[in-house]
Design a protein around this motif. Structure first.
Motif, PDB file in Angstrom:
ATOM      1  N   GLU A 114       0.836  -1.195   0.000  1.00 18.85           N
ATOM      2  CA  GLU A 114       0.000   0.000   0.000  1.00 18.85           C
ATOM      3  C   GLU A 114       0.878   1.255   0.000  1.00 18.85           C
ATOM      4  O   GLU A 114       0.631   2.198  -0.742  1.00 18.85           O
ATOM      5  CB  GLU A 114      -0.934  -0.001   1.221  1.00 18.85           C
ATOM      6  CG  GLU A 114      -1.969   1.105   1.130  1.00 18.85           C
ATOM      7  CD  GLU A 114      -2.987   1.068   2.268  1.00 18.85           C
ATOM      8  OE1 GLU A 114      -4.118   1.495   2.044  1.00 18.85           O
ATOM      9  OE2 GLU A 114      -2.639   0.616   3.366  1.00 18.85           O
ATOM     10  N   LYS A 115       1.917   1.226   0.818  1.00 16.72           N
ATOM     11  CA  LYS A 115       2.818   2.388   0.881  1.00 16.72           C
ATOM     12  C   LYS A 115       3.461   2.646  -0.479  1.00 16.72           C
ATOM     13  O   LYS A 115       3.632   3.782  -0.892  1.00 16.72           O
ATOM     14  CB  LYS A 115       3.911   2.149   1.933  1.00 16.72           C
ATOM     15  CG  LYS A 115       3.468   2.489   3.349  1.00 16.72           C
ATOM     16  CD  LYS A 115       4.619   2.428   4.326  1.00 16.72           C
ATOM     17  CE  LYS A 115       4.613   1.115   5.073  1.00 16.72           C
ATOM     18  NZ  LYS A 115       5.804   0.735   5.778  1.00 16.72           N
ATOM     19  N   ALA A 116       3.826   1.562  -1.174  1.00 12.69           N
ATOM     20  CA  ALA A 116       4.572   1.712  -2.422  1.00 12.69           C
ATOM     21  C   ALA A 116       3.677   1.998  -3.625  1.00 12.69           C
ATOM     22  O   ALA A 116       4.138   2.549  -4.627  1.00 12.69           O
ATOM     23  CB  ALA A 116       5.359   0.443  -2.682  1.00 12.69           C
ATOM     24  N   SER A 117       2.395   1.634  -3.535  1.00 17.15           N
ATOM     25  CA  SER A 117       1.502   1.714  -4.700  1.00 17.15           C
ATOM     26  C   SER A 117       1.509   3.120  -5.302  1.00 17.15           C
ATOM     27  O   SER A 117       1.506   4.093  -4.561  1.00 17.15           O
ATOM     28  CB  SER A 117       0.094   1.337  -4.259  1.00 17.15           C
ATOM     29  OG  SER A 117      -0.766   1.445  -5.340  1.00 17.15           O
ATOM     30  N   PRO A 118       1.524   3.304  -6.626  1.00 12.22           N
ATOM     31  CA  PRO A 118       1.349   2.284  -7.673  1.00 12.22           C
ATOM     32  C   PRO A 118       2.646   1.625  -8.127  1.00 12.22           C
ATOM     33  O   PRO A 118       2.674   0.946  -9.146  1.00 12.22           O
ATOM     34  CB  PRO A 118       0.743   3.101  -8.820  1.00 12.22           C
ATOM     35  CG  PRO A 118       1.361   4.461  -8.683  1.00 12.22           C
ATOM     36  CD  PRO A 118       1.587   4.666  -7.212  1.00 12.22           C
ATOM     37  N   GLU A 119       3.740   1.821  -7.381  1.00  8.91           N
ATOM     38  CA  GLU A 119       5.010   1.202  -7.781  1.00  8.91           C
ATOM     39  C   GLU A 119       5.059  -0.266  -7.332  1.00  8.91           C
ATOM     40  O   GLU A 119       4.303  -0.674  -6.460  1.00  8.91           O
ATOM     41  CB  GLU A 119       6.189   1.953  -7.151  1.00  8.91           C
ATOM     42  CG  GLU A 119       6.265   3.437  -7.500  1.00  8.91           C
ATOM     43  CD  GLU A 119       6.331   3.692  -8.995  1.00  8.91           C
ATOM     44  OE1 GLU A 119       6.933   2.860  -9.709  1.00  8.91           O
ATOM     45  OE2 GLU A 119       5.744   4.688  -9.456  1.00  8.91           O
ATOM     46  N   TYR A 120       5.997  -0.997  -7.921  1.00  7.13           N
ATOM     47  CA  TYR A 120       6.208  -2.398  -7.533  1.00  7.13           C
ATOM     48  C   TYR A 120       7.149  -2.479  -6.331  1.00  7.13           C
ATOM     49  O   TYR A 120       7.968  -1.578  -6.127  1.00  7.13           O
ATOM     50  CB  TYR A 120       6.868  -3.168  -8.683  1.00  7.13           C
ATOM     51  CG  TYR A 120       5.943  -3.432  -9.838  1.00  7.13           C
ATOM     52  CD1 TYR A 120       5.210  -4.608  -9.907  1.00  7.13           C
ATOM     53  CD2 TYR A 120       5.821  -2.498 -10.868  1.00  7.13           C
ATOM     54  CE1 TYR A 120       4.365  -4.852 -10.978  1.00  7.13           C
ATOM     55  CE2 TYR A 120       4.970  -2.732 -11.938  1.00  7.13           C
ATOM     56  CZ  TYR A 120       4.249  -3.907 -11.983  1.00  7.13           C
ATOM     57  OH  TYR A 120       3.408  -4.142 -13.039  1.00  7.13           O
ATOM     58  N   LEU A 177      -6.702  -0.731  -2.720  1.00 11.00           N
ATOM     59  CA  LEU A 177      -6.082   0.156  -1.721  1.00 11.00           C
ATOM     60  C   LEU A 177      -7.060   0.522  -0.611  1.00 11.00           C
ATOM     61  O   LEU A 177      -7.226   1.680  -0.277  1.00 11.00           O
ATOM     62  CB  LEU A 177      -5.577   1.441  -2.394  1.00 11.00           C
ATOM     63  CG  LEU A 177      -4.318   1.259  -3.223  1.00 11.00           C
ATOM     64  CD1 LEU A 177      -3.974   2.548  -3.959  1.00 11.00           C
ATOM     65  CD2 LEU A 177      -3.154   0.839  -2.350  1.00 11.00           C
ATOM     66  N   ASP A 178      -7.716  -0.460  -0.126  1.00 15.00           N
ATOM     67  CA  ASP A 178      -8.682  -0.201   0.931  1.00 15.00           C
ATOM     68  C   ASP A 178      -8.692  -1.433   1.830  1.00 15.00           C
ATOM     69  O   ASP A 178      -9.525  -2.312   1.681  1.00 15.00           O
ATOM     70  CB  ASP A 178     -10.066   0.042   0.307  1.00 15.00           C
ATOM     71  CG  ASP A 178     -11.123   0.270   1.370  1.00 15.00           C
ATOM     72  OD1 ASP A 178     -10.766   0.421   2.552  1.00 15.00           O
ATOM     73  OD2 ASP A 178     -12.309   0.289   1.003  1.00 15.00           O
ATOM     74  N   ILE A 179      -7.726  -1.462   2.710  1.00 16.19           N
ATOM     75  CA  ILE A 179      -7.573  -2.645   3.549  1.00 16.19           C
ATOM     76  C   ILE A 179      -8.598  -2.616   4.683  1.00 16.19           C
ATOM     77  O   ILE A 179      -8.750  -1.601   5.360  1.00 16.19           O
ATOM     78  CB  ILE A 179      -6.144  -2.716   4.105  1.00 16.19           C
ATOM     79  CG1 ILE A 179      -5.173  -2.866   2.941  1.00 16.19           C
ATOM     80  CG2 ILE A 179      -5.986  -3.859   5.101  1.00 16.19           C
ATOM     81  CD1 ILE A 179      -3.757  -2.551   3.277  1.00 16.19           C
ATOM     82  N   LEU A 180      -9.295  -3.718   4.828  1.00 13.75           N
ATOM     83  CA  LEU A 180     -10.253  -3.826   5.929  1.00 13.75           C
ATOM     84  C   LEU A 180      -9.805  -4.990   6.804  1.00 13.75           C
ATOM     85  O   LEU A 180      -9.821  -6.140   6.375  1.00 13.75           O
ATOM     86  CB  LEU A 180     -11.663  -4.067   5.393  1.00 13.75           C
ATOM     87  CG  LEU A 180     -12.757  -4.039   6.459  1.00 13.75           C
ATOM     88  CD1 LEU A 180     -12.889  -2.658   7.068  1.00 13.75           C
ATOM     89  CD2 LEU A 180     -14.104  -4.451   5.868  1.00 13.75           C
ATOM     90  N   ASP A 181      -9.361  -4.688   7.984  1.00 15.55           N
ATOM     91  CA  ASP A 181      -8.978  -5.720   8.937  1.00 15.55           C
ATOM     92  C   ASP A 181      -9.090  -5.128  10.332  1.00 15.55           C
ATOM     93  O   ASP A 181      -9.464  -3.966  10.493  1.00 15.55           O
ATOM     94  CB  ASP A 181      -7.563  -6.265   8.644  1.00 15.55           C
ATOM     95  CG  ASP A 181      -6.500  -5.187   8.688  1.00 15.55           C
ATOM     96  OD1 ASP A 181      -6.785  -4.080   9.179  1.00 15.55           O
ATOM     97  OD2 ASP A 181      -5.380  -5.445   8.231  1.00 15.55           O
TER      98      ASP A 181
END
Ligand code: BTN
Length: 317
Positions: free
Chosen positions: A12-18, A64-68
C-alpha cells in the motif's frame, strides 16, 4: 502485525510502484517462499496484486482499501466501541448475537468483508459481495432512546454519514432502506435480544449492509435493476473502515437526539401512493404521515386509516 498484513501495508505504501519479492523478504525477515505464499493467500481474499518478472508485486488501486482489525481499530479510535472482524462469515447479525450470549461487553461491532448468508428483513436474503460494507452494532437496551424507533434512527444516522462522506444525495424508503436515484444502496436489519425473566430488552443488534464499492456485476442478475452502489465501478478513495466507524459512532450518538423530523424529510414514501403487502394480501393506499412511534400512516381508498408497523408489512411505491 502478521505476515499478510505487513505485506499489504508495504504494498500500500509503495503503490502504484512495484516492490520486489527480495525487498519484502528482507524487510519482513522471511523467505521469498513465505512472501509468495502470503501474496497467494491475499489474492484468495480478493486483493488484486499484480506480479511482474524482475519488478515484483504491486497492489492495484482497487485494492487500496484494507479492511482488517487494525484498520478498524484505528478508525474507531477512542470511541469505546469494541471491534470484532472476520474476512468472511455467514451473517454478522448472527455472529453478533452469539457474541452477546457469551456475555460480551457493549457497545461492539462485528464486521465482515463479505457474507455468504446475509439476512434482510422479513426473512429475505441480503446479497453481500466484496466491496460492500457489512457490520452489526450491538448496544445495551438501556442505551436505546426508543426501541420502536431503532431502525428509523439507524437509517437516519447512516444516511447522514453516507451523504457527508460521499457527497451523494440519498433518500429513505420507510422503514430501513436507503436509496440513491430510486435504487436500494443500504439495508438495515435490527434485532432485539430480550431478557425473558426480567422482561426487558437486553441487547439490540443493528445490522447494516452498505453497497459501497460493490460492482454492479457482482450482484445476481435479477437484482441489477433494483440495487445500486455508491461507487458501482468499484473505484473510490473512501475507506471501508472509515465508513463503518463513522456510521456506528453516529448510530450510538443519534440515540440522544430528536431525529424523527429529519428522517421524515428524507423518507420519500410519505405523500406517495403505495402498495401495502401483508400476509400475501396487497392493498393500495396513500401514505400520509409517520407517527411518533415510526408507524407509517396510510389511508385506504375506502377511507380507513391504518398505522403500519415495519415488522409485518412490505411497501411498494
Ligand atoms: C434489508 O435490506 O432487509 C436489511 C439488510 C441488512 C443487511 C445487514 S448486512 C450486516 C448484517 N448482517 C446480516 O446478515 N444482515 C445485516
Amino acid at each position: 502485525m502478521d505476515t499478510k498484513h505487513s505485506i499489504l501495508s508495504e504494498l500500500e505504501k509503495a503503490s502504484p510502484e512495484y516492490v520486489s519479492g527480495e525487498l519484502l523478504s528482507e524487510k519482513l525477515g522471511i523467505t521469498r517462499m513465505a512472501v509468495s505464499k502470503a501474496v497467494k493467500s491475499l489474492r484468495n481474499k480478493g486483493y488484486e496484486i499484480e506480479s511482474r518478472k524482475h519488478y515484483g508485486y504491486r497492489l492495484l488501486s482497487s485494492s487500496l482499501d484494507i479492511l482488517d482489525k487494525e484498520t478498524l481499530l484505528s478508525a474507531f479510535g477512542s470511541s469505546g466501541i469494541e471491534v470484532y472482524y472476520l474476512d468472511t462469515t455467514v451473517s454478522t447479525n448472527k455472529d453478533a448475537k452469539i457474541i452477546a450470549q457469551e456475555g460480551a461487553v457493549t457497545p461492539y461491532v462485528v464486521v465482515a468483508s463479505s457474507q455468504s448468508g446475509g439476512r434482510g428483513r422479513l426473512g429475505r436474503r441480503f446479497e453481500s459481495p466484496l466491496g460492500g460494507v457489512y457490520f452489526s452494532l450491538v448496544l445495551d437496551g438501556k442505551d436505546i432512546r426508543d426501541s420502536d424507533l431503532i431502525t428509523i434512527a439507524s437509517a437516519e444516522a447512516v444516511g447522514e454519514v453516507m451523504e457527508r462522506l460521499t457527497g451523494i444525495s440519498t433518500s429513505i424508503k420507510w422503514v430501513n432502506d436507503i436509496y440513491i436515484n430510486g435504487k436500494k444502496a443500504v439495508g438495515i436489519l435490527s434485532e432485539g435480544i430480550v431478557n425473558m425473566e426480567e422482561k426487558r430488552l437486553d441487547r439490540v443488534v443493528i445490522g447494516c449492509g452498505i453497497n459501497l464499492k460493490t460492482k454492479l456485476e457482482d450482484f445476481p442478475i435479477e437484482l441489477r435493476d433494483i440495487v445500486t452502489s455508491f461507487y458501482p465501478d468499484g473505484e473510490a478513495s473512501l475507506k471501508r473502515a472509515q465508513v463503518i466507524a463513522e456510521c456506528a459512532k453516529r448510530i450510538v450518538e443519534i440515540q440522544k437526539e430528536d431525529f424523527l423530523e429529519n428522517y421524515k424529510k428524507k423518507c420519500f414514501v410519505i405523500g406517495k401512493r403505495v402498495y401495502v403487502e401483508r400476509k400475501g394480501e396487497r392493498r393500495e393506499a396513500d401514505a400520509v404521515d409517520l407517527d411518533e412511534k415510526g408507524h407509517l400512516i396510510v389511508r385506504y381508498d375506502d377511507g380507513t386509516v391504518d398505522a403500519l408497523s415495519s415488522g409485518e408489512i412490505s411497501i411498494r411505491v
